[in-house]
Design an enzyme around this catalytic site. Structure first.
Site: not given
Length: 532
Positions: A217-218, A236, A273
């Site tokens: 989103r960012v 990333e 992640c």
């Protein structure tokens, strides 16, 4: 547990950010000006870059315990996890860059045997991009800030670093060690803050590369702002990374597989992640896997309470989101059997490792990346149909994990399912490979870094072609006046002939071997005739 960075960090005044960016840019140009007056600029630049990397190495080495303690304060990360996943990995990366930098900085020779270039010299050199912005996340606040910073230094850039405000204790230590490491003023600038400060950095439009690690989103916001100033960026990101235990996996290895899967799924409280986000198990082995889950989980966590060395969720919103997700599932749950949490778990931000099974693709846990210590398990029957579902629901994950003893099954998954990376027989550990590219594809990001690849990311490849003056006899046909004879000559000398027919079948002939030498002879003859 509260990680309000504004109470610990001294946020950089927004009004000073433009000045900080300008200092970074000016230092880069001044550095390049000084290098331009050296007898051997490349050698001098290599010495400068290696010196800065050596300073960074000892800054981290000398402050290692302080950094580990800061990460513990920020989210209760145990020492072994921080040593394994942050400090040791980072220091090894820096040493590797110092070691290989002489080779990386050396220009590469390129050859082209066609007449216009055959007597010239072509090299490809990697030049610094300039001033770069690195925006780091909270989950590995040291490694994911300083690993790209080291690559940027190796490539000769100046850096503005924005650490995560969600790990304020670590951010303070990082800024202090960078300030006292002996770097030249202006080489590395640190901006502390949150949304306002980051927005100002992105809006200034003065960077030559933006390197962002965080959420999709960012990441889309970063890319949109970077596009306004045509600034390249590396993203990333993350996503729902699947893990397969296939039909042709040896039952005797189930326990080992689960240990490796749980290591990735529950390490750092699932805030990685590349965590295995969900597990897909073939129906033939599914009952055995579920039965073994409880055994392995209790082996990992024989008791689980507020004193357990288990990383906390980063803040209360993340904790509440994780708890709400777990409570919303329709599946059956497995947790450590000896849980004893007497304190307010919301204040602790402590979520026990949770396995959820007897669920389908429509379960709430399968809607988005969990980023928490929860592992949904789905039983599947047909591998192709399962891959279809992944492509439909969660295409282009950052990584995929495969536990299979069938190369045919492995090939089917790898061929059909795109991912940033893939690990067969383990999880997460691939990020520790020093000289392999790490990065996403599609919604999991773009660009990569890691050793050689990090140096490339923060460099620009520039072609330099040097043409002598004595070889104009190979180039005269490009000059006016034009003629049919020159056109034929150009085609004969320059146009390559295919080695395959219209059906794609390769054909054999000596022409491709001798056409170039014949062309040079013909050009020389015609040139001599025209000049006489």
């Amino acid at each position: 547990m509260s990680n309000d960075g504004s109470k610990i960090l001294n946020y950089t005044p927004v009004s000073k950010i433009d000045e900080i960016v300008e200092i970074s840019r000016n230092f880069f140009f001044e550095k390049q000006l000084k290098l331009s007056h050296e007898n051997n600029p490349r050698k001098k630049d290599l010495e400068f870059r290696q010196l800065q990397l050596k300073k960074l190495y000892y800054a981290v080495k000398d402050h290692e315990e302080e950094l580990i303690d800061a990460m513990y304060k920020d989210f209760h990360r145990n020492k072994i996890e921080s040593v394994l996943n942050e400090t040791t990995k980072l220091m090894n990366d820096i040493l590797h860059l110092i070691e290989i930098l002489p080779k990386l900085i050396k220009p590469r020779r390129v050859s082209d045997s066609s007449p216009p270039f055959m007597f010239g010299k072509t090299i490809v050199e990697k030049i610094s991009r300039g001033s770069v912005l690195i925006i780091a996340p909270f989950n590995f606040p040291l490694l994911l800030a300083f690993a790209p910073l080291a690559a940027a230094l190796a490539a000769g850039n100046t850096i503005v670093l924005k650490p995560s405000e969600l790990t304020p204790h670590t951010a303070v230590v990082m800024e202090n060690l960078l300030t006292t490491a002996g770097f030249p003023d202006g080489l590395i600038q640190v901006v502390q803050g949150a949304i306002d400060e980051t927005t100002r950095l992105l809006d200034c439009g003065k960077f030559d590369l933006i390197f962002y690690t965080g959420s999709p989103r960012v990441g889309s916001i970063v890319a949109e702002k970077a596009a306004k100033s045509l600034t390249p960026c590396v993203l990333e990101l993350g996503g729902k990374s699947p893990t397969f235990i296939t039909e042709n996996f040896k039952a005797s290895n189930i326990k080992i597989a689960l240990k490796r899967i749980f290591f990735g799924a529950f390490g750092n409280s699932g805030q990685i992640c590349v965590s295995p986000d969900y597990l897909l198990v073939h129906k033939s082995i599914y009952p055995k896997v579920i039965k073994e889950c409880e055994s392995v989980l209790n082996e990992f966590y024989p008791s689980f309470d507020e004193q357990t060395d288990f990383t906390r969720m980063i803040h209360e919103p993340a904790y509440k989101k994780a708890v709400a997700s777990i409570n919303s599932t329709n599946g059956s749950k497995i947790v450590p059997s000896k849980i004893s949490i007497n304190s307010d778990t919301e204040d602790l931000c402590l979520v026990p490792p949770t396995i959820v099974y007897n669920i389908g693709w429509d379960d709430p846990l399968m809607k988005q990346e969990n980023f928490a210590p929860v592992l949904p398990i789905i039983e599947y029957e047909d591998l192709d149909e399962t891959i279809n579902k992944i492509i439909e629901e969660h295409d282009t994950p950052l990584v995929q994990y495969i536990f299979s003893d069938s190369q045919t099954e492995i090939n089917r998954i790898l061929t059909r399912l795109r991912s940033g990376d893939c690990v067969v027989g383990d999880t997460v550990i691939h990020v520790g490979i020093t000289d392999a590219p790490f990065g996403g594809i599609g919604t999991s990001g773009y660009g990569n870094y890691g050793g050689y690849y990090g140096f490339n990311t923060f460099s620009h490849e520039r072609t330099i072609f040097k043409q002598p003056y004595w070889n104009d006899f190979t180039l005269f046909m490009r000059y006016p006046p034009n003629s049919a004879q020159k056109e034929k000559l150009v085609r004969f000398a320059m146009e390559r002939k295919p080695w395959f027919d219209r059906n794609g079948n390769n054909k054999w002939g000596l022409r491709q071997y001798f056409s170039l030498s014949a062309a040079v002879i013909l050009i020389s003859t015609i040139y001599a005739h025209c000049s006489s």
